[in-house]
Enzyme design. Structure first.
Site, mmCIF file in Angstrom:
data_model
loop_
_atom_site.group_PDB
_atom_site.id
_atom_site.type_symbol
_atom_site.label_atom_id
_atom_site.label_comp_id
_atom_site.label_asym_id
_atom_site.label_seq_id
_atom_site.Cartn_x
_atom_site.Cartn_y
_atom_site.Cartn_z
ATOM 1 N N TYR A 155 5.124 -7.719 4.997
ATOM 2 C CA TYR A 155 5.937 -6.910 5.904
ATOM 3 C C TYR A 155 7.184 -6.385 5.183
ATOM 4 O O TYR A 155 7.566 -6.896 4.137
ATOM 5 C CB TYR A 155 6.407 -7.760 7.083
ATOM 6 C CG TYR A 155 5.352 -8.080 8.096
ATOM 7 C CD1 TYR A 155 4.825 -7.086 8.906
ATOM 8 C CD2 TYR A 155 4.887 -9.371 8.259
ATOM 9 C CE1 TYR A 155 3.868 -7.385 9.865
ATOM 10 C CE2 TYR A 155 3.930 -9.678 9.215
ATOM 11 C CZ TYR A 155 3.431 -8.680 10.015
ATOM 12 O OH TYR A 155 2.495 -8.970 10.954
ATOM 13 N N ARG A 182 -0.786 -13.153 9.253
ATOM 14 C CA ARG A 182 -1.452 -12.138 8.441
ATOM 15 C C ARG A 182 -1.997 -12.776 7.158
ATOM 16 O O ARG A 182 -1.483 -12.547 6.070
ATOM 17 C CB ARG A 182 -0.493 -11.014 8.127
ATOM 18 C CG ARG A 182 -0.816 -9.772 8.899
ATOM 19 C CD ARG A 182 -0.025 -9.562 10.107
ATOM 20 N NE ARG A 182 -0.596 -8.463 10.872
ATOM 21 C CZ ARG A 182 -0.158 -7.237 10.838
ATOM 22 N NH1 ARG A 182 0.844 -6.902 10.076
ATOM 23 N NH2 ARG A 182 -0.738 -6.307 11.582
ATOM 24 N N GLN A 211 -7.972 -12.339 9.572
ATOM 25 C CA GLN A 211 -8.052 -10.887 9.803
ATOM 26 C C GLN A 211 -8.914 -10.507 11.006
ATOM 27 O O GLN A 211 -8.605 -9.571 11.723
ATOM 28 C CB GLN A 211 -8.593 -10.188 8.561
ATOM 29 C CG GLN A 211 -7.473 -9.760 7.638
ATOM 30 C CD GLN A 211 -7.963 -9.126 6.354
ATOM 31 O OE1 GLN A 211 -9.150 -8.871 6.195
ATOM 32 N NE2 GLN A 211 -7.068 -8.902 5.434
ATOM 33 N N ASP A 262 -6.917 -10.394 14.176
ATOM 34 C CA ASP A 262 -5.627 -9.720 14.085
ATOM 35 C C ASP A 262 -5.525 -8.531 15.050
ATOM 36 O O ASP A 262 -5.920 -7.411 14.728
ATOM 37 C CB ASP A 262 -5.421 -9.276 12.631
ATOM 38 C CG ASP A 262 -4.039 -8.710 12.391
ATOM 39 O OD1 ASP A 262 -3.300 -8.514 13.374
ATOM 40 O OD2 ASP A 262 -3.706 -8.453 11.233
ATOM 41 N N SER A 296 -3.378 -5.414 13.985
ATOM 42 C CA SER A 296 -4.078 -4.416 13.170
ATOM 43 C C SER A 296 -5.068 -3.614 14.000
ATOM 44 O O SER A 296 -5.106 -2.385 13.912
ATOM 45 C CB SER A 296 -4.840 -5.087 12.024
ATOM 46 O OG SER A 296 -3.947 -5.600 11.091
HETATM 47 P P1 NAD Z 1 4.633 -3.077 10.762
HETATM 48 O O1 NAD Z 1 4.004 -2.584 12.020
HETATM 49 O O2 NAD Z 1 5.565 -4.245 10.826
HETATM 50 O O3 NAD Z 1 5.436 -1.840 10.079
HETATM 51 C C1 NAD Z 1 4.845 -0.592 9.842
HETATM 52 C C2 NAD Z 1 5.275 -0.041 8.516
HETATM 53 O O4 NAD Z 1 6.653 0.358 8.568
HETATM 54 C C3 NAD Z 1 5.176 -1.034 7.356
HETATM 55 O O5 NAD Z 1 4.336 -0.481 6.366
HETATM 56 C C4 NAD Z 1 6.619 -1.170 6.874
HETATM 57 O O6 NAD Z 1 6.707 -1.372 5.476
HETATM 58 C C5 NAD Z 1 7.209 0.157 7.290
HETATM 59 N N1 NAD Z 1 8.685 0.219 7.347
HETATM 60 C C6 NAD Z 1 9.564 -0.708 7.787
HETATM 61 N N2 NAD Z 1 10.836 -0.253 7.673
HETATM 62 C C7 NAD Z 1 10.753 1.007 7.157
HETATM 63 C C8 NAD Z 1 11.713 2.001 6.816
HETATM 64 N N3 NAD Z 1 13.029 1.807 6.967
HETATM 65 N N4 NAD Z 1 11.267 3.172 6.313
HETATM 66 C C9 NAD Z 1 9.935 3.391 6.152
HETATM 67 N N5 NAD Z 1 8.980 2.495 6.450
HETATM 68 C C10 NAD Z 1 9.381 1.315 6.944
HETATM 69 O O7 NAD Z 1 3.560 -3.429 9.658
HETATM 70 P P2 NAD Z 1 1.967 -3.437 9.693
HETATM 71 O O8 NAD Z 1 1.480 -2.042 9.694
HETATM 72 O O9 NAD Z 1 1.501 -4.284 10.793
HETATM 73 O O10 NAD Z 1 1.595 -4.134 8.307
HETATM 74 C C11 NAD Z 1 2.424 -4.143 7.205
HETATM 75 C C12 NAD Z 1 1.786 -4.912 6.057
HETATM 76 O O11 NAD Z 1 1.003 -6.035 6.446
HETATM 77 C C13 NAD Z 1 0.869 -4.080 5.222
HETATM 78 O O12 NAD Z 1 1.096 -4.466 3.879
HETATM 79 C C14 NAD Z 1 -0.509 -4.517 5.592
HETATM 80 O O13 NAD Z 1 -1.455 -4.281 4.574
HETATM 81 C C15 NAD Z 1 -0.268 -5.981 5.804
HETATM 82 N N6 NAD Z 1 -1.305 -6.552 6.675
HETATM 83 C C16 NAD Z 1 -1.952 -7.680 6.257
HETATM 84 C C17 NAD Z 1 -2.931 -8.240 7.064
HETATM 85 C C18 NAD Z 1 -3.683 -9.471 6.652
HETATM 86 O O14 NAD Z 1 -3.596 -9.878 5.505
HETATM 87 N N7 NAD Z 1 -4.399 -10.092 7.556
HETATM 88 C C19 NAD Z 1 -3.238 -7.669 8.288
HETATM 89 C C20 NAD Z 1 -2.540 -6.520 8.671
HETATM 90 C C21 NAD Z 1 -1.560 -5.980 7.862
#
Ligand code: NAD
Length: 373
Positions: free
Chosen positions: A227, A121, A126, A129, A132
């Protein structure tokens, strides 16, 4: 180079790894593209669209035995792995972290396996990805599933027979899927609240017109790569206590919480499901990794005291046209990185963080400790 995409053999997988738009670009760049007959039909891409784009046809095992790059959505079948040409590149969502035998068999076949789900990530990656691109579809669909399953309107309705208040939706986990679920539920007119253990999610939630809720004195649980970190049992208990009140007031709860490489955290215990009104709905997008909700059964809708708990599986495959377009573009972005534009030859640079992270098998060895022990 010879690049092939077969028909996915899993009957529940409707996506296809290459769509005609991508095939056309690859053919123009001088590559020979092979698509198995019927590979795109379930996603809405007929064979004729592929042949117009310049693709040829071959069976999956013919492809496995002769391609330089073999592209899949799901991990290749045993039959395909057995037929693989030594030194070929396999590109797919391999579920490498939870599938050591699959990784080992690709290594034993002498393939170089690139796991699309392991793209790091970082900003530069991106475009590749898939987590996403596919999670965004899942989030959108989760909001539609909730709308469809509820016996209520989502928007406020002012009718001659009186006013109907808007539905209240609570989204737990505001990452990629959660934010898309919020945006979709808001567009449909619901009143939306959301919770995440990462404080940074708050601003994004509010920018979509939803309310970010957090227990007082909550610790920010943001870890490496943006994460979430796993929380202590005490923290989880305090969180559940706080969420219970909000759950009781919600018509639908959509859960999307995940921690990479770990089972999904349990966010809703049985007593939390019990406070919901009959007719309410829960959509548990984490069903496949153990579920965020007590009572979730992956692939089923369970009814507990009138509350319908949905545990949908492979949600992106239920919107296969756009899911395939996006997946295929992610794959194309990877090809831009591993194929030299001028020479049309392979350039696998293991010094590159992206290639290093996603390559799980190379020259007969499983990498990153992911094969069978
Ligand atoms: P994910 O699928 O691993 O998790 C989904 C969400 O669940 C996350 O927001 C996490 O914080 C939340 N979560 C975990 N435990 C929890 C709990 N006990 N209670 C409530 N919520 C909880 O994560 P994701 O959606 O794939 O992405 C998470 C992060 O990664 C975000 O900050 C996103 O912006 C970032 N991201 C960055 C890139 C990049 O830079 N290329 C790409 C995609 C996502």
């Amino acid at each position: 180079m010879k690049i092939g995409a077969p028909r996915e053999s899993n009957p529940n997988e409707h996506r296809v790894a290459l769509v005609p738009e991508t095939v056309e670009r690859l053919v123009k760049a001088g590559h020979e593209i092979f698509i198995e007959e019927g590979a795109g039909i379930r996603a809405g891409f007929p064979d004729s669209a592929y042949s117009e784009a310049g693709a040829k046809t071959a069976s999956a095992t013919e492809m496995a035995g002769s391609m330089d790059i073999f592209v899949h959505v799901q991990p290749p079948t045993t039959e395909e792995v057995n037929a693989l040409k030594k030194g070929s590149i396999v590109v797919s969502m391999l579920n490498a972290r939870t599938n050591p035998s699959g990784v080992s068999s690709l290594a034993a076949a002498g393939a170089t396996a690139l796991a699309m789900e392991l793209v790091p990530r970082i900003a530069r990656a991106q475009r590749m990805d898939v987590l996403s691109s596919q999670a965004s579809i899942a989030g959108y669909k989760a909001a539609l599933l909730a709308a469809n399953s509820l016996g209520k309107y989502l928007p406020m309705m002012m009718t001659a027979a009186g006013t109907i208040p808007p539905a209240k939706i609570l989204v737990l986990g505001a990452g990629v899927a959660g934010l898309q679920a919020i945006a979709t539920a808001r567009r449909l007119g619901a009143v939306v609240e959301a919770f995440d253990v990462r404080a940074a999610a708050g601003e994004q939630v509010e920018s979509l017109g939803a309310k970010f809720i957090q227990p007082e004195a909550a610790e920010d649980a943001e870890g490496a790569g943006g994460y979430a970190k796993e929380q202590s049992e005490d923290q989880q208990e305090a969180q559940r206590e706080f969420l219970k009140e909000h759950i009781a007031q919600s018509d639908a709860v959509i859960t999307t919480a995940a921690i990479p490489g770990r089972p999904a955290p349990l966010l809703m215990t049985e007593d939390m499901v019990a406070v919901m009104q009959p007719g309410s709905v829960v959509i548990d997008l984490a069903a496949e990794s153990g579920g965020n909700v007590a009572g979730t059964v992956a692939g089923e809708v369970v009814n507990i005291n009138g509350v319908a708990i949905h545990g949908p599986e492979n949600v992106p495959s239920s919107m296969p046209y756009d899911a395939s377009q996006l997946y295929s573009r992610n794959v194309m972005a990877l090809f831009d990185l591993i194929i030299d534009r001028k020479e049309g030859t392979l350039t696998l640079d293991f010094e590159d963080e992206v290639i290093d992270s996603m390559c799980v098998a190379h020259e007969g060895e499983a990498r990153h400790g992911l094969g069978e022990k």
